[in-house]
Design a protein around this motif. Structure first.
Motif, mmCIF file in Angstrom:
data_model
loop_
_atom_site.group_PDB
_atom_site.id
_atom_site.type_symbol
_atom_site.label_atom_id
_atom_site.label_comp_id
_atom_site.label_asym_id
_atom_site.label_seq_id
_atom_site.Cartn_x
_atom_site.Cartn_y
_atom_site.Cartn_z
ATOM 1 N N HIS A 67 0.795 -1.113 0.000
ATOM 2 C CA HIS A 67 -0.043 -0.121 -0.008
ATOM 3 C C HIS A 67 0.828 1.359 -0.064
ATOM 4 O O HIS A 67 0.559 2.230 -0.799
ATOM 5 C CB HIS A 67 -0.746 0.067 1.286
ATOM 6 C CG HIS A 67 -1.735 1.066 1.425
ATOM 7 N ND1 HIS A 67 -3.038 1.076 1.005
ATOM 8 C CD2 HIS A 67 -1.552 2.392 1.664
ATOM 9 C CE1 HIS A 67 -3.554 2.440 1.157
ATOM 10 N NE2 HIS A 67 -2.658 3.092 1.669
ATOM 11 N N HIS A 83 -5.527 8.418 -2.234
ATOM 12 C CA HIS A 83 -6.444 7.350 -2.192
ATOM 13 C C HIS A 83 -7.558 7.263 -3.132
ATOM 14 O O HIS A 83 -8.072 6.281 -3.370
ATOM 15 C CB HIS A 83 -6.939 7.082 -0.421
ATOM 16 C CG HIS A 83 -5.970 6.569 0.419
ATOM 17 N ND1 HIS A 83 -5.579 7.357 1.428
ATOM 18 C CD2 HIS A 83 -5.245 5.549 0.360
ATOM 19 C CE1 HIS A 83 -4.879 6.726 2.202
ATOM 20 N NE2 HIS A 83 -4.546 5.628 1.721
ATOM 21 N N ARG A 99 -6.185 -2.210 1.137
ATOM 22 C CA ARG A 99 -6.749 -1.138 1.089
ATOM 23 C C ARG A 99 -6.752 -0.432 2.478
ATOM 24 O O ARG A 99 -6.846 0.655 2.549
ATOM 25 C CB ARG A 99 -8.098 -1.103 0.553
ATOM 26 C CG ARG A 99 -8.985 0.014 0.323
ATOM 27 C CD ARG A 99 -8.597 0.704 -0.982
ATOM 28 N NE ARG A 99 -9.616 1.864 -1.217
ATOM 29 C CZ ARG A 99 -9.320 2.995 -1.169
ATOM 30 N NH1 ARG A 99 -8.057 3.391 -1.134
ATOM 31 N NH2 ARG A 99 -10.060 3.789 -1.609
#
Length: 150
Positions: A67, A83, A99
């Motif tokens: 991430h 994001h 996520r």
């Protein structure tokens, strides 16, 4: 896991999953509480929460590394690294990064106390999560005095 091992893990994942080198510093930050990691825009370093590794294991840490590396590589390429950006979402899905990270036990406390106040003039009742200084604040409807009620 030590800092050197973390640095090596991040460099390996970067090379294998993204096909690009990670040229900055990866480190643990004990002060992170509610997040698994963070990418620092100015220095391009990445910080990770060591408690995520302790509580959820290395697989969860690898998801967090992927991430944060998405933020890193997209920012360096001047693409959408936030994001909400499509570039970020597509790259994260492609490499299989997480996520969201798991919530640590005791990371956030829930507010259960509700404070009740009532206007002495119009009898309007207020509910607040935080206490108010009744000497400083007045009713928003009629500017009357407030009193705390049970």
């Amino acid at each position: 896991m030590k800092q050197e091992e973390l640095q090596e893990l991040v460099e390996t994942i970067s090379k294998n999953e993204f096909g690009r080198p990670f040229l900055h510093e990866a480190r643990f930050n004990l002060r992170l509480r509610t997040t698994g990691g963070r990418y620092l825009l100015k220095s391009h370093d990445i910080e990770f929460n060591p408690k995520q590794l302790e509580v959820f294991g290395e697989e969860a840490l690898i998801g967090i590394v992927k991430h944060e590396l998405c933020h890193y590589h997209l920012h360096i390429q001047n693409k959408g690294y936030k994001h909400k950006d499509r570039d970020f979402k597509e790259l994260l899905k492609k490499v299989g990064g997480s996520r969201y990270c798991e919530m640590l036990p005791g990371a956030r406390r829930t507010i259960t106390t509700i404070h009740h106040y009532q206007c002495t003039s119009c009898q309007f009742t207020y509910e607040r999560k935080r206490r108010m200084d009744t000497k400083k604040y007045v009713c928003g409807r009629c500017r009357g005095k407030l009193k705390k009620i049970n």
